[in-house]
Design a protein around this motif. Structure first.
Motif, PDB file in Angstrom:
ATOM      1  N   UNK A 257       0.824  -1.196   0.000  1.00 18.62           N
ATOM      2  CA  UNK A 257       0.000   0.000   0.000  1.00 18.62           C
ATOM      3  C   UNK A 257       0.864   1.255   0.000  1.00 18.62           C
ATOM      4  N   UNK A 258       0.306   2.328  -0.544  1.00 17.15           N
ATOM      5  CA  UNK A 258       1.031   3.588  -0.629  1.00 17.15           C
ATOM      6  C   UNK A 258       1.040   4.338   0.699  1.00 17.15           C
ATOM      7  N   UNK A 259       0.096   4.047   1.576  1.00 19.21           N
ATOM      8  CA  UNK A 259       0.040   4.682   2.880  1.00 19.21           C
ATOM      9  C   UNK A 259      -0.071   3.603   3.952  1.00 19.21           C
ATOM     10  N   UNK A 260      -0.097   4.021   5.210  1.00 20.54           N
ATOM     11  CA  UNK A 260      -0.187   3.072   6.308  1.00 20.54           C
ATOM     12  C   UNK A 260      -1.559   2.397   6.301  1.00 20.54           C
ATOM     13  N   UNK A 261      -1.630   1.078   6.099  1.00 23.22           N
ATOM     14  CA  UNK A 261      -2.933   0.423   6.028  1.00 23.22           C
ATOM     15  C   UNK A 261      -3.521   0.166   7.412  1.00 23.22           C
ATOM     16  N   UNK A 262      -4.833  -0.011   7.448  1.00 21.68           N
ATOM     17  CA  UNK A 262      -5.507  -0.458   8.659  1.00 21.68           C
ATOM     18  C   UNK A 262      -5.420  -1.978   8.713  1.00 21.68           C
ATOM     19  N   UNK A 263      -5.289  -2.524   9.925  1.00 21.42           N
ATOM     20  CA  UNK A 263      -5.149  -3.964  10.095  1.00 21.42           C
ATOM     21  C   UNK A 263      -6.260  -4.504  10.971  1.00 21.42           C
ATOM     22  N   UNK A 264      -6.846  -5.621  10.530  1.00 23.83           N
ATOM     23  CA  UNK A 264      -7.938  -6.265  11.251  1.00 23.83           C
ATOM     24  C   UNK A 264      -7.620  -7.745  11.438  1.00 23.83           C
ATOM     25  N   UNK A 265      -8.246  -8.338  12.440  1.00 21.76           N
ATOM     26  CA  UNK A 265      -8.152  -9.772  12.635  1.00 21.76           C
ATOM     27  C   UNK A 265      -9.304 -10.448  11.892  1.00 21.76           C
ATOM     28  N   UNK A 266      -9.088 -11.715  11.554  1.00 22.29           N
ATOM     29  CA  UNK A 266     -10.158 -12.433  10.867  1.00 22.29           C
ATOM     30  C   UNK A 266      -9.848 -13.908  10.736  1.00 22.29           C
ATOM     31  N   UNK A 267     -10.807 -14.626  10.135  1.00 25.85           N
ATOM     32  CA  UNK A 267     -10.579 -16.042   9.828  1.00 25.85           C
ATOM     33  C   UNK A 267     -10.853 -16.232   8.341  1.00 25.85           C
ATOM     34  N   UNK A 268      -9.942 -16.905   7.691  1.00 29.96           N
ATOM     35  CA  UNK A 268     -10.024 -17.102   6.248  1.00 29.96           C
ATOM     36  C   UNK A 268     -10.463 -18.517   5.927  1.00 29.96           C
ATOM     37  N   UNK A 269     -11.104 -18.634   4.782  1.00 33.59           N
ATOM     38  CA  UNK A 269     -11.528 -19.954   4.283  1.00 33.59           C
ATOM     39  C   UNK A 269     -10.993 -20.134   2.874  1.00 33.59           C
ATOM     40  N   UNK A 270     -10.417 -21.301   2.620  1.00 32.90           N
ATOM     41  CA  UNK A 270     -10.010 -21.689   1.272  1.00 32.90           C
ATOM     42  C   UNK A 270     -10.640 -23.042   0.974  1.00 32.90           C
ATOM     43  N   UNK A 271     -11.364 -23.132  -0.126  1.00 32.06           N
ATOM     44  CA  UNK A 271     -11.991 -24.399  -0.480  1.00 32.06           C
ATOM     45  C   UNK A 271     -13.135 -24.222  -1.454  1.00 32.06           C
ATOM     46  N   UNK A 272     -13.807 -25.322  -1.722  1.00 28.77           N
ATOM     47  CA  UNK A 272     -14.887 -25.331  -2.708  1.00 28.77           C
ATOM     48  C   UNK A 272     -16.273 -25.286  -2.080  1.00 28.77           C
ATOM     49  N   UNK A 273     -16.355 -25.015  -0.800  1.00 29.68           N
ATOM     50  CA  UNK A 273     -17.627 -24.899  -0.079  1.00 29.68           C
ATOM     51  C   UNK A 273     -18.511 -26.140  -0.305  1.00 29.68           C
ATOM     52  N   UNK A 274     -18.064 -27.296   0.150  1.00 25.16           N
ATOM     53  CA  UNK A 274     -18.800 -28.539  -0.107  1.00 25.16           C
ATOM     54  C   UNK A 274     -20.202 -28.579   0.506  1.00 25.16           C
ATOM     55  N   UNK A 275     -20.435 -27.824   1.572  1.00 24.01           N
ATOM     56  CA  UNK A 275     -21.755 -27.839   2.211  1.00 24.01           C
ATOM     57  C   UNK A 275     -22.841 -27.332   1.270  1.00 24.01           C
TER      58      UNK A 275
END
Length: 337
Positions: A257-275
């Motif tokens: 980024x060109x400036x100071x970014x904001x940072x957040x916590x989170x949970x990521x998902x990688x997959x094909x969403x089988x449900x």
């Protein structure tokens, strides 16, 4: 750091201190080479030059093999190298003609005539030239002819396991981001714009930002749930790393980024969403304590810990219950940091 996407754009230096390689991941072993490169340049009053290649040589030599994925995109690599203090980054297009240069032609035409190499620092296992016949021994044998010095960097170990880009890729594909990050010396990340999804997450209380990764060669970690941090610049609508154009400069920061970014916590998902019987592989992130629309916004997702594998649930209610547990597990991870 100045970046050149063609060797012809580079102006020969009077005192170039050079290293060469693909440097995928710019891991601890690479960082040791670059640290020594900067030390040598400072003591000799020279400028550091890192010569790398794109596409990866294996993509050209073995084009039928589509399995090779890269830890860093070209832009990501440039940002990391800038943060390590490299003065000049030459990204040479790797072509069939280039691969057919003999080791001696490579030394004379590129290292000496085009770059002006006075010192070269190289990893113990570096190979170059046609059929990879060139080695550190070849460089040493030609040093007196062309008036440069050669220094070898020995094998770098972490916990008695040699660091290599191959081992980092394997760890990431297995979801072991903690091990990969230990080898890298920084958090593996994915960067790209947020695109529209089908908004199913919103219906169960876990809205997600879907990330599009344009570079098809970029490695994506194994399917599952991860604890992540998310960086974004909330002051502007879009950003683009500075490393794309020819003969440009990139500042010494790991952030795109060109400036100071904001940072957040989170949970990521990688997959094909089988449900929900998904057909495509998605990269999504549920950003904690965040409710802004960010479609089109570039975000950077840093992978910190693997939580669980992707599984198919009996329905959305069962998925919702698991996501609640996943969030608790993610928060527990951050609290333990």
């Amino acid at each position: 750091m100045k970046i050149y996407t063609q060797l012809s754009d580079f102006k020969k230096l009077a005192n170039a201190v050079v290293t060469i390689g693909t440097f995928d991941g710019v891991h601890f072993g690479h960082q040791k080479i670059i640290k020594r490169l900067c030390e040598l340049a400072k003591s000799a009053g020279g400028e550091t030059v890192l010569l790398t290649f794109f596409p990866h040589p294996r993509m050209i030599i073995d084009p039928e093999n589509q399995d090779l994925k890269m830890i860093n995109t070209v832009d990501e690599k440039a940002q990391i190298l800038a943060s390590l203090g490299v003065d000049h980054l030459i990204i040479t297009p790797f072509t069939r003609d280039f691969s057919n240069l003999s080791a001696e032609e490579y030394i004379k035409n590129i290292l000496v005539d085009a770059i002006g190499t006075k010192k070269i620092i190289i990893g113990y296992d570096h190979r170059f030239g046609k059929d990879r016949l060139g080695s550190i021994r070849t460089l040493a044998e030609n040093s007196s002819v062309y008036g440069y010095e050669v220094e070898e960097i020995p094998e770098q170990d972490i916990n008695d396991v040699a660091v290599s880009s191959t081992k980092i890729r394997k760890a990431l594909l297995n979801g072991d981001v903690a091990l990969a990050n230990e080898y890298l010396g920084y958090a593996f990340s994915i960067y790209g714009p947020v695109i529209k999804g089908d908004k199913i997450g919103r219906t169960i209380g876990f809205p997600t930002a879907n990330i599009f990764v344009a570079e098809t060669y970029k490695l994506i970690p194994g399917d599952g749930i991860y604890a992540v941090t998310v960086e974004m610049d909330l002051e502007i609508e879009s950003q683009k790393p500075k490393a794309e154009s020819e003969n440009t400069e990139v500042s010494g920061t790991l952030s795109p980024f060109n400036s100071q970014p904001s940072t957040f916590r989170g949970m990521a998902y990688i997959g094909q969403r089988p449900t929900i019987n998904g057909m495509t592989r998605n990269i999504e992130v549920n950003i904690f304590d965040f409710d802004r629309e960010i479609y089109g916004q570039n975000i950077k997702m840093n992978f910190l810990a693997f939580l669980r594998h992707d599984v198919k649930f009996t329905g959305l209610e069962a998925l919702k219950l698991q996501l609640q547990q996943d969030k608790e597990d993610t928060l527990a991870f951050f609290e333990g940091q």
